[in-house]
Design a protein around this motif. Structure first.
Motif, PDB file in Angstrom:
ATOM      1  N   SER A   1       0.831  -1.207   0.000  1.00  0.00           N
ATOM      2  CA  SER A   1       0.000   0.000   0.000  1.00  0.00           C
ATOM      3  C   SER A   1       0.865   1.257   0.000  1.00  0.00           C
ATOM      4  O   SER A   1       0.569   2.233  -0.713  1.00  0.00           O
ATOM      5  CB  SER A   1      -0.929   0.004   1.215  1.00  0.00           C
ATOM      6  OG  SER A   1      -1.824  -1.085   1.173  1.00  0.00           O
TER       7      SER A   1
ATOM      8  N   ASN B   1      -9.245  -5.665  -3.993  1.00  0.00           N
ATOM      9  CA  ASN B   1      -8.914  -6.125  -2.641  1.00  0.00           C
ATOM     10  C   ASN B   1      -8.358  -7.537  -2.756  1.00  0.00           C
ATOM     11  O   ASN B   1      -8.588  -8.216  -3.771  1.00  0.00           O
ATOM     12  CB  ASN B   1     -10.152  -6.039  -1.723  1.00  0.00           C
ATOM     13  CG  ASN B   1     -11.057  -7.253  -1.830  1.00  0.00           C
ATOM     14  OD1 ASN B   1     -11.171  -7.885  -2.874  1.00  0.00           O
ATOM     15  ND2 ASN B   1     -11.717  -7.592  -0.750  1.00  0.00           N
TER      16      ASN B   1
ATOM     17  N   ASP C   1      -8.730  -4.189   1.666  1.00  0.00           N
ATOM     18  CA  ASP C   1      -9.630  -3.113   1.250  1.00  0.00           C
ATOM     19  C   ASP C   1      -8.980  -1.756   1.417  1.00  0.00           C
ATOM     20  O   ASP C   1      -9.202  -0.853   0.596  1.00  0.00           O
ATOM     21  CB  ASP C   1     -10.920  -3.180   2.076  1.00  0.00           C
ATOM     22  CG  ASP C   1     -11.696  -4.459   1.825  1.00  0.00           C
ATOM     23  OD1 ASP C   1     -12.129  -4.666   0.679  1.00  0.00           O
ATOM     24  OD2 ASP C   1     -11.856  -5.258   2.770  1.00  0.00           O
ATOM     25  N   PHE C   2      -8.157  -1.598   2.468  1.00  0.00           N
ATOM     26  CA  PHE C   2      -7.573  -0.273   2.715  1.00  0.00           C
ATOM     27  C   PHE C   2      -6.569   0.142   1.651  1.00  0.00           C
ATOM     28  O   PHE C   2      -6.100   1.290   1.635  1.00  0.00           O
ATOM     29  CB  PHE C   2      -6.947  -0.178   4.116  1.00  0.00           C
ATOM     30  CG  PHE C   2      -5.791  -1.101   4.393  1.00  0.00           C
ATOM     31  CD1 PHE C   2      -4.538  -0.872   3.853  1.00  0.00           C
ATOM     32  CD2 PHE C   2      -5.955  -2.197   5.229  1.00  0.00           C
ATOM     33  CE1 PHE C   2      -3.461  -1.712   4.115  1.00  0.00           C
ATOM     34  CE2 PHE C   2      -4.884  -3.042   5.507  1.00  0.00           C
ATOM     35  CZ  PHE C   2      -3.638  -2.803   4.953  1.00  0.00           C
TER      36      PHE C   2
ATOM     37  N   ALA D   1      -7.362   0.880  -1.136  1.00  0.00           N
ATOM     38  CA  ALA D   1      -8.050   1.967  -1.850  1.00  0.00           C
ATOM     39  C   ALA D   1      -7.549   3.331  -1.413  1.00  0.00           C
ATOM     40  O   ALA D   1      -7.462   4.273  -2.222  1.00  0.00           O
ATOM     41  CB  ALA D   1      -9.557   1.856  -1.627  1.00  0.00           C
ATOM     42  N   PHE D   2      -7.174   3.460  -0.136  1.00  0.00           N
ATOM     43  CA  PHE D   2      -6.741   4.760   0.378  1.00  0.00           C
ATOM     44  C   PHE D   2      -5.373   5.178  -0.164  1.00  0.00           C
ATOM     45  O   PHE D   2      -4.982   6.334  -0.013  1.00  0.00           O
ATOM     46  CB  PHE D   2      -6.724   4.743   1.905  1.00  0.00           C
ATOM     47  CG  PHE D   2      -8.082   4.497   2.504  1.00  0.00           C
ATOM     48  CD1 PHE D   2      -9.113   5.400   2.322  1.00  0.00           C
ATOM     49  CD2 PHE D   2      -8.332   3.333   3.218  1.00  0.00           C
ATOM     50  CE1 PHE D   2     -10.370   5.171   2.854  1.00  0.00           C
ATOM     51  CE2 PHE D   2      -9.585   3.094   3.754  1.00  0.00           C
ATOM     52  CZ  PHE D   2     -10.611   4.012   3.579  1.00  0.00           C
TER      53      PHE D   2
ATOM     54  N   TRP E   1      -5.540   8.268  -2.402  1.00  0.00           N
ATOM     55  CA  TRP E   1      -6.256   9.412  -1.821  1.00  0.00           C
ATOM     56  C   TRP E   1      -5.997  10.724  -2.572  1.00  0.00           C
ATOM     57  O   TRP E   1      -6.912  11.529  -2.761  1.00  0.00           O
ATOM     58  CB  TRP E   1      -5.900   9.581  -0.338  1.00  0.00           C
ATOM     59  CG  TRP E   1      -4.476   9.982  -0.056  1.00  0.00           C
ATOM     60  CD1 TRP E   1      -3.420   9.159   0.168  1.00  0.00           C
ATOM     61  CD2 TRP E   1      -3.965  11.326   0.011  1.00  0.00           C
ATOM     62  NE1 TRP E   1      -2.274   9.891   0.375  1.00  0.00           N
ATOM     63  CE2 TRP E   1      -2.583  11.221   0.298  1.00  0.00           C
ATOM     64  CE3 TRP E   1      -4.539  12.594  -0.119  1.00  0.00           C
ATOM     65  CZ2 TRP E   1      -1.766  12.344   0.433  1.00  0.00           C
ATOM     66  CZ3 TRP E   1      -3.734  13.714   0.017  1.00  0.00           C
ATOM     67  CH2 TRP E   1      -2.359  13.579   0.293  1.00  0.00           C
TER      68      TRP E   1
ATOM     69  N   HIS F   1     -13.235   0.474  -6.407  1.00  0.00           N
ATOM     70  CA  HIS F   1     -12.816  -0.522  -5.410  1.00  0.00           C
ATOM     71  C   HIS F   1     -13.474  -1.846  -5.777  1.00  0.00           C
ATOM     72  O   HIS F   1     -14.698  -1.960  -5.789  1.00  0.00           O
ATOM     73  CB  HIS F   1     -13.238  -0.069  -4.012  1.00  0.00           C
ATOM     74  CG  HIS F   1     -12.821  -1.018  -2.930  1.00  0.00           C
ATOM     75  ND1 HIS F   1     -11.562  -1.559  -2.866  1.00  0.00           N
ATOM     76  CD2 HIS F   1     -13.509  -1.525  -1.864  1.00  0.00           C
ATOM     77  CE1 HIS F   1     -11.485  -2.357  -1.811  1.00  0.00           C
ATOM     78  NE2 HIS F   1     -12.648  -2.351  -1.200  1.00  0.00           N
TER      79      HIS F   1
ATOM     80  N   GLN G   1     -12.606  -1.072   7.974  1.00  0.00           N
ATOM     81  CA  GLN G   1     -11.815  -0.623   6.823  1.00  0.00           C
ATOM     82  C   GLN G   1     -12.491  -1.017   5.506  1.00  0.00           C
ATOM     83  O   GLN G   1     -12.366  -0.321   4.505  1.00  0.00           O
ATOM     84  CB  GLN G   1     -10.374  -1.160   6.908  1.00  0.00           C
ATOM     85  CG  GLN G   1     -10.223  -2.660   6.980  1.00  0.00           C
ATOM     86  CD  GLN G   1     -10.021  -3.317   5.632  1.00  0.00           C
ATOM     87  OE1 GLN G   1      -9.259  -2.835   4.807  1.00  0.00           O
ATOM     88  NE2 GLN G   1     -10.722  -4.430   5.412  1.00  0.00           N
ATOM     89  N   GLU G   2     -13.248  -2.111   5.505  1.00  0.00           N
ATOM     90  CA  GLU G   2     -14.029  -2.485   4.326  1.00  0.00           C
ATOM     91  C   GLU G   2     -15.086  -1.418   4.031  1.00  0.00           C
ATOM     92  O   GLU G   2     -15.261  -0.986   2.888  1.00  0.00           O
ATOM     93  CB  GLU G   2     -14.693  -3.838   4.580  1.00  0.00           C
ATOM     94  CG  GLU G   2     -15.627  -4.330   3.487  1.00  0.00           C
ATOM     95  CD  GLU G   2     -16.330  -5.606   3.906  1.00  0.00           C
ATOM     96  OE1 GLU G   2     -15.976  -6.682   3.395  1.00  0.00           O
ATOM     97  OE2 GLU G   2     -17.246  -5.532   4.766  1.00  0.00           O
TER      98      GLU G   2
ATOM     99  N   ALA H   1     -13.433   1.976   2.975  1.00  0.00           N
ATOM    100  CA  ALA H   1     -12.898   1.900   1.605  1.00  0.00           C
ATOM    101  C   ALA H   1     -14.029   2.005   0.590  1.00  0.00           C
ATOM    102  O   ALA H   1     -13.903   2.686  -0.437  1.00  0.00           O
ATOM    103  CB  ALA H   1     -12.121   0.603   1.412  1.00  0.00           C
TER     104      ALA H   1
END
Length: 287
Positions: free
Chosen positions: A11, A32, A35-36, A38-39, A42, A53, A82-83, A86
């Motif tokens: 990540s 995924n 899931d995090f 995705a951040f 940002w 996502h 977090q799911e 996200a």
């Protein structure tokens, strides 16, 4: 800890790449797990780049199946959080089945941003085969499994079923194609049961484009899932690939498989029951 470290490092690398050139892409598509991840997008998201996502698997269910819950319910709570975050952060959410859409919506992701794109076989790789010629009575009866080797997927149940079915079908063969954390344990089980001449393993991971030639002569495909919170909502891609090719299948009647298939389409067995799976193997050999 290893999983968390792996997820975090990847990540951070993705985020660093996107921070250096935040306008490089017109779309960012995150798969995924985790899931995090995705951040990591940002800054592009802040600058107006859409972020998709893509939820192929539900992390809370997989964590519980893989590690158990017990006293670690608080970890599952964090994974669900977090799911949810996200999904809310992303411009749109993809998932692979209507049941997963319902679950994600119930957990707080706006339903109108969740879209279903089923995980179907690639028809450039998997195509219908011609019917197999009728075999002699003593010809090998070939069963196959391809994919990840993990406990939740029930390969140990299938190997034990082969040992029992072989008393009635001496020519039975089981090919296990793929890699995973259970590989060595499964090989040890095969050797313990004296099935060295009946159960074979690929050398490791096999690219998907090479799978069709390895299963082209299969009489039966085996999907021996254990039933759990994660596997009950799966629609296994391997099952759909067998169906596409025209290979008869044995599978448990999970909540999701039962929505798409009935007993005129696949041979059901009682999940996690070795005798039931062995009986299904023998039944298809006789038919």
């Amino acid at each position: 800890a290893v999983y968390v470290a792996d997820y975090l490092v990847f990540s951070i690398l993705v985020m660093a790449h996107l921070l250096v050139r935040p306008r490089l892409y017109r779309l960012v598509h995150i798969n995924n797990m985790p899931d995090f991840l995705a951040f990591a997008a940002w800054l592009p998201r802040l600058l107006g780049t859409p972020v998709i996502h893509d939820v192929h698997d539900l992390m809370p269910e997989l964590f519980e199946e893989k590690f158990g819950a017990g006293r670690r319910r608080w970890i599952i709570g964090l994974i669900r959080a977090q799911e949810r975050w996200a999904g809310r952060f992303a411009s749109a959410v993809l998932t692979v089945e209507e049941r997963l859409k319902d679950i994600l919506s119930e957990r707080g992701i706006p339903r109108d941003k969740i879209h279903v794109l089923m995980n179907l076989p690639d028809d450039r790789i998997f195509a219908a085969r011609d019917p197999l010629p009728v075999k002699a009575d003593n010809a090998p009866f070939v069963l196959v499994y391809h994919g990840t080797l993990a406990r939740r997927l029930g390969l140990d149940i299938a190997i034990r079923a082969i040992a029992r079915a072989r008393t009635e079908v001496p020519s039975i063969e089981f090919r296990v194609i793929g890699a995973g954390e259970e590989r060595e344990a499964l090989i040890a089980l095969r050797d313990e049961l004296g099935l060295g001449d009946a159960v074979s393993f690929s050398k490791g991971f096999v690219p998907v484009q090479d799978v069709p030639q390895l299963i082209a002569d299969a009489d039966v495909g085996v999907v021996p899932l254990r039933i759990g919170s994660g596997t009950d909502i799966m629609l296994p891609t391997k099952l759909l690939e067998y169906v596409t090719i025209g290979i008869p299948c044995i599978a448990p009647k999970t909540g999701t498989i039962g929505r798409y298939f009935d007993d005129t389409m696949v041979q059901f067995f009682d999940a996690e029951q070795v005798d039931s799976l062995a009986a299904a193997m023998v039944s298809l050999h006789r038919d």
